[in-house]
Write an enzyme that holds these catalytic residues in place. Structure first.
Site, PDB file in Angstrom:
ATOM      1  N   ARG A 127      37.707  52.143  44.882  1.00  0.00           N
ATOM      2  CA  ARG A 127      37.538  51.237  43.722  1.00  0.00           C
ATOM      3  C   ARG A 127      36.085  50.776  43.733  1.00  0.00           C
ATOM      4  NH1 ARG A 127      41.244  46.309  41.460  1.00  0.00           N
ATOM      5  NH2 ARG A 127      42.297  48.152  40.646  1.00  0.00           N
TER       6      ARG A 127
ATOM      7  N   HIS B 110      40.195  53.762  34.555  1.00  0.00           N
ATOM      8  CA  HIS B 110      41.266  53.292  35.452  1.00  0.00           C
ATOM      9  C   HIS B 110      42.459  54.249  35.303  1.00  0.00           C
ATOM     10  CE1 HIS B 110      43.427  50.828  38.089  1.00  0.00           C
ATOM     11  NE2 HIS B 110      43.616  49.742  37.374  1.00  0.00           N
TER      12      HIS B 110
ATOM     13  N   GLN C  99      46.192  53.492  36.478  1.00  0.00           N
ATOM     14  CA  GLN C  99      46.939  52.557  35.637  1.00  0.00           C
ATOM     15  C   GLN C  99      47.583  53.294  34.459  1.00  0.00           C
ATOM     16  OE1 GLN C  99      47.288  49.029  36.170  1.00  0.00           O
ATOM     17  NE2 GLN C  99      48.920  49.427  34.709  1.00  0.00           N
TER      18      GLN C  99
ATOM     19  N   ASP D  33      43.821  43.913  27.640  1.00  0.00           N
ATOM     20  CA  ASP D  33      43.301  43.699  28.995  1.00  0.00           C
ATOM     21  C   ASP D  33      42.404  42.465  28.926  1.00  0.00           C
ATOM     22  OD1 ASP D  33      42.511  44.061  31.648  1.00  0.00           O
ATOM     23  OD2 ASP D  33      41.231  45.800  31.249  1.00  0.00           O
TER      24      ASP D  33
ATOM     25  N   CYS E 266      47.627  45.701  32.005  1.00  0.00           N
ATOM     26  CA  CYS E 266      47.535  46.210  33.377  1.00  0.00           C
ATOM     27  C   CYS E 266      47.605  45.101  34.411  1.00  0.00           C
ATOM     28  CB  CYS E 266      46.263  47.032  33.550  1.00  0.00           C
ATOM     29  SG  CYS E 266      44.737  46.076  33.366  1.00  0.00           S
TER      30      CYS E 266
ATOM     31  N   ARG F  29      53.176  51.478  39.049  1.00  0.00           N
ATOM     32  CA  ARG F  29      51.987  51.902  39.799  1.00  0.00           C
ATOM     33  C   ARG F  29      52.433  52.606  41.086  1.00  0.00           C
ATOM     34  NH1 ARG F  29      47.050  49.429  39.000  1.00  0.00           N
ATOM     35  NH2 ARG F  29      46.352  51.033  40.448  1.00  0.00           N
TER      36      ARG F  29
HETATM   37  N1  NVA Z   1      39.360  45.847  33.067  1.00  0.00           N
HETATM   38  C1  NVA Z   1      39.787  45.154  34.262  1.00  0.00           C
HETATM   39  C2  NVA Z   1      40.988  45.810  34.860  1.00  0.00           C
HETATM   40  C3  NVA Z   1      41.506  45.162  36.110  1.00  0.00           C
HETATM   41  C4  NVA Z   1      42.679  45.872  36.698  1.00  0.00           C
HETATM   42  C5  NVA Z   1      38.623  45.119  35.253  1.00  0.00           C
HETATM   43  O1  NVA Z   1      37.933  46.120  35.387  1.00  0.00           O
HETATM   44  O2  NVA Z   1      38.420  44.075  35.877  1.00  0.00           O
HETATM   45  N1   CP Z   2      46.038  46.574  37.376  1.00  0.00           N
HETATM   46  C1   CP Z   2      45.350  46.601  38.520  1.00  0.00           C
HETATM   47  O1   CP Z   2      44.649  47.562  38.848  1.00  0.00           O
HETATM   48  O2   CP Z   2      45.535  45.512  39.319  1.00  0.00           O
HETATM   49  P1   CP Z   2      44.735  45.153  40.646  1.00  0.00           P
HETATM   50  O3   CP Z   2      43.329  44.792  40.255  1.00  0.00           O
HETATM   51  O4   CP Z   2      45.495  43.978  41.203  1.00  0.00           O
HETATM   52  O5   CP Z   2      44.763  46.328  41.576  1.00  0.00           O
END
Ligand code: NVA
Ligand code: CP
Length: 301
Positions: free
Chosen positions: A105, A132, A135, A220, A260, A288
């Site tokens: 990540r 992502h 997801q 989101d 998500c 997930r």
């Molecule tokens: N768009 C959000 C998704 C988190 C799961 C982010 O990147 O923070």
């Molecule tokens: N939706 C998602 O990826 O959640 P987290 O940031 O908790 O992993």
């Protein structure tokens, strides 16, 4: 040595593989419900590199590996040399000699690509600033479970043209659904990602117009991880982009709602919608686990 198979975006799988993953995730979910022990990844180890926070991604991958008979190692920049400036290339070469598969990540998608380029084992995108994809596997499993095939259906994305929106664009291309995207003009998704999918995608500035006749509404957070400095400006820009009763009143009666998570009630979604009968967010979060188990199985067996 042959090149490992990575999963950095949905376009690393083809349409048939996407459908197979969805079906397999449902099978794995049923197996778990019936307490069937299935351990295809005994002795396999997943390394999980997190530059950013996570609840769902971390726990679903870790639990999935244990259920499959393997194990997972959580690596945060706080306690690895990566956080002290060891080059990404070196970290990738070292870690990938010790574990069987790696989830990463990152902030910059380029970091993930660099990591994958130097890894001798498959690398999975556990979220980057661009995509992502994990997801989306879960979201599509959830749609198929609740409403059947998504081909030919209409999905509405409300809010930021961010990593999730980009993965929805990829999914529309692979699974052949229509995607209405409503964003403020300065927060549109990246233009180059739209080019391959012009037939499926329609852009809107008025969220309620985008929701007209749709089968699935997705949103989101307005401020993604790493954008905290822009919070005030974003709250102003997105204030008319809330998924609420008024917006859901424009959809097909059968439409469902996804997010998500984590969610900010009162910002991108009203509390009554996320807690209401059209919301499938808890199934989506659970999926997930099952979807990523299907992915691990595809990449490792
Ligand atoms: N768009 C959000 C998704 C988190 C799961 C982010 O990147 O923070
Ligand atoms: N939706 C998602 O990826 O959640 P987290 O940031 O908790 O992993």
């Amino acid at each position: 040595m042959s090149q490992p198979r990575h999963f950095l975006s949905l376009l690393d799988i083809n349409a048939q593989e996407f459908r197979d993953l969805i079906n397999r995730a449902v099978e794995l979910k049923n197996m778990r419900r019936s307490n069937t022990i299935y351990e295809p990844l005994k002795n396999k180890v997943l390394g999980m590199v997190f530059e950013k926070s996570s609840t769902r991604t971390r726990v679903s991958f870790e639990a999935g590996m244990v259920q499959f008979g393997g194990s997972a190692i959580f690596l945060s920049p706080r306690d690895t040399q990566l956080g002290r400036g060891e080059p990404v290339e070196d970290s990738a070469r070292v870690l990938s000699r010790m574990v069987d598969i790696i989830m990463v990540r990152t902030y910059a998608h380029e970091t993930l690509e660099l990591f994958a380029e130097h890894s001798v084992v498959p690398v999975i995108n556990g979220l980057s600033d661009l995509f992502h994809p994990c997801q989306l596997l879960a979201d599509m499993v959830t749609y198929f479970e609740h409403r059947g095939d998504i081909k030919g259906k209409t999905v509405t994305w409300i809010g930021d043209g961010n990593n999730m929106c980009h993965s929805y664009i990829n999914a529309a291309q692979l699974l052949d659904f229509k995607l209405h995207i409503a964003t403020p003009p300065e927060y549109r998704p990246k233009q180059h990602l739209l080019q391959a999918t012009t037939a499926q995608i329609e852009m809107f500035e008025e969220p309620r117009e985008a929701a007209r006749g749709t089968d699935l509404v997705v949103t989101d957070v307005w401020t993604s991880m790493g954008q905290e400095d822009e919070n005030l400006r974003r709250r102003e820009a997105f204030k008319n982009f809330q998924v609420n009763q008024q917006l859901m009143g424009n959809t097909n009666p059968e439409a469902i709602f996804m997010h998500c998570l984590p969610a900010h009630r009162g910002e991108e979604v009203s509390a009554d919608i996320i807690e209401g009968p059209q919301s499938v967010v808890w199934d989506e979060a659970e999926n997930r686990l099952h979807a990523q188990k299907a992915l691990l199985e595809l990449l490792l067996t």
